[in-house]
Motif scaffolding. Structure first.
Motif, PDB file in Angstrom:
ATOM      1  N   GLU A   1      24.043  -2.872 -12.711  1.00 33.73           N
ATOM      2  CA  GLU A   1      23.744  -1.853 -11.703  1.00 33.73           C
ATOM      3  C   GLU A   1      23.137  -0.624 -12.361  1.00 33.73           C
ATOM      4  O   GLU A   1      22.188  -0.021 -11.827  1.00 33.73           O
TER       5      GLU A   1
ATOM      6  N   PRO B   1      28.865  -3.786 -13.607  1.00 32.04           N
ATOM      7  CA  PRO B   1      28.258  -2.472 -13.398  1.00 32.04           C
ATOM      8  C   PRO B   1      27.191  -2.092 -14.417  1.00 32.04           C
ATOM      9  O   PRO B   1      26.387  -1.198 -14.150  1.00 32.04           O
TER      10      PRO B   1
ATOM     11  N   MET C   1      28.748   2.888 -18.333  1.00 30.01           N
ATOM     12  CA  MET C   1      29.272   1.546 -18.500  1.00 30.01           C
ATOM     13  C   MET C   1      28.689   0.889 -19.744  1.00 30.01           C
ATOM     14  O   MET C   1      27.488   0.973 -20.007  1.00 30.01           O
TER      15      MET C   1
ATOM     16  N   GLU D   1      30.578  10.673 -14.041  1.00 28.50           N
ATOM     17  CA  GLU D   1      30.678   9.215 -14.094  1.00 28.50           C
ATOM     18  C   GLU D   1      30.778   8.734 -15.535  1.00 28.50           C
ATOM     19  O   GLU D   1      30.329   9.387 -16.463  1.00 28.50           O
TER      20      GLU D   1
END
Length: 358
Positions: A215, A212, A241, A238
């Motif tokens: 991403e 991730p 990451m 969120e």
């Protein structure tokens, strides 16, 4: 009782110590800074297994034995269709399960070699390409990249992968290592212990996390977009990451080791400029929004950049993690077999009691 077994001592080990408060990782008496970028995969194997696996080849013989093990394991790829239609992690796990179980050096050598052969083969199959046979004369890191791309890597590329494999070789009693030790304590065999490690590692809260990061970088795109994108992500609730760690309360020392490895690949390697901009923005925002928490860069962030620069797709990042961490799993398994007993913790029952008859 501690949920998640935080601060519960489950083993005494000579293998590694993680000091989360000081941001320090010690492996068999050496700091990570002493090992990363200076030690090959083969040298790390010899260090980790010192005194734990009698009969394991040493020096040049170890490199040769690993090369022969890779060549032997390629037969599993050639004669089975187990991995057809599976993702890389599931393919590596399925192929690894075909190795005969045991507790000795021959089994350990095959398990150390397996992720190199199986990861490259799984990625190539996923791309519709034929797997490439190993070259036993190459080092483990160089042959992994050779089997992935079909050509010999540069010395800098092989050295970068060596740095990664050494950096992630062991890290205390993390979830996958604990799983491997539990299985080893039953005397089920080293293959079973490694399969337990792979199964734990694939979880998104453990080794399944670096993908991730890519991403996130893809979505940000340019350094100028970093702060706005990150703030929007936090506004949506969120997690960012690549930041924060269960153990480390300061910067993860492995992040710096991997960042240096990327830099040594060259100024244009990977997306280092973008990553540095994202890292700086993320750390600033996290300090502003969460002043009471220590959320620093962790190993996942620069893992993603390094493995991408070496040509591994994000879905295979966990497999490459396993390639390094199998060294630790096997060393812990052997230590458990030699010095431990069956791991059998207690639980506290909090359910209803049976009703008493009147």
């Amino acid at each position: 009782m501690s949920d998640g077994l935080d601060d519960v001592v489950a083993a005494h080990t000579v293998l590694s110590e993680v000091d989360g408060a000081a941001g320090r990782l010690v492996i068999r008496g050496h700091s990570l800074a002493e090992l990363a970028g200076r030690t090959s995969f083969e040298e790390m194997v010899a260090l980790m297994f010192d005194g734990l696996l009698p009969g394991l080849p040493q020096g040049r013989e170890l490199s040769m034995a690993l090369g022969h093990a890779r060549a032997d394991l390629f037969g599993i790829v050639e004669r089975t269709a187990l991995a057809d239609g599976l993702g890389p992690v599931e393919a590596v796990r399925a192929w690894t399960a075909q190795i005969a179980d045991g507790e000795g050096p021959d089994t350990a050598l095959k398990l150390l070699a397996a992720p190199a052969v199986f990861t490259a083969a799984a990625v190539r199959k996923q791309r519709g390409l034929a797997p490439i046979a190993p070259d036993p004369a190459l080092s483990q890191a160089a042959d992994t990249l050779h089997m992935l791309h079909g050509e010999a890597p540069t010395p800098a590329q092989a050295a970068a992968l060596d740095t990664y494999l050494v950096t992630v070789a062991d890290h205390g009693l993390n979830a996958s290592t604990f799983a491997a030790r539990v299985v080893a304590s039953t005397r089920a065999g080293l293959v079973s212990a490694v399969l337990a490690g792979i199964s734990a590692l694939k979880g998104p809260l453990h080794g399944g996390a670096p993908g991730p990061v890519i991403e996130m970088l893809d979505a940000i795109g340019e350094p100028a977009n970093a702060r706005a994108w990150l703030e929007d992500a936090l506004d949506r609730g969120e997690r960012l990451m690549g930041f924060g760690h269960r153990i480390y309360r300061v910067r993860d020392p492995r992040a710096d080791a991997l960042k240096q490895a990327i830099a040594r690949l060259g100024a244009d390697a990977g997306r280092l400029r973008l990553a540095e901009a994202v890292e700086q923005a993320a750390l600033a925002i996290l300090r502003e929004r969460k002043p009471g928490r220590s959320l620093e860069t962790n190993v996942e962030f620069y893992t993603a950049l390094l493995l991408e620069a070496l040509g591994f797709p994000p879905e295979a990042f966990t497999c490459v993690f396993a390639l390094g961490r199998t060294t630790g799993w096997l060393a812990h398994a052997r230590e458990q077999i030699e010095t431990g007993r069956l791991i059998r913790p207690q639980s506290v029952y909090v359910g209803p009691q049976p009703r008493q008859a009147a």
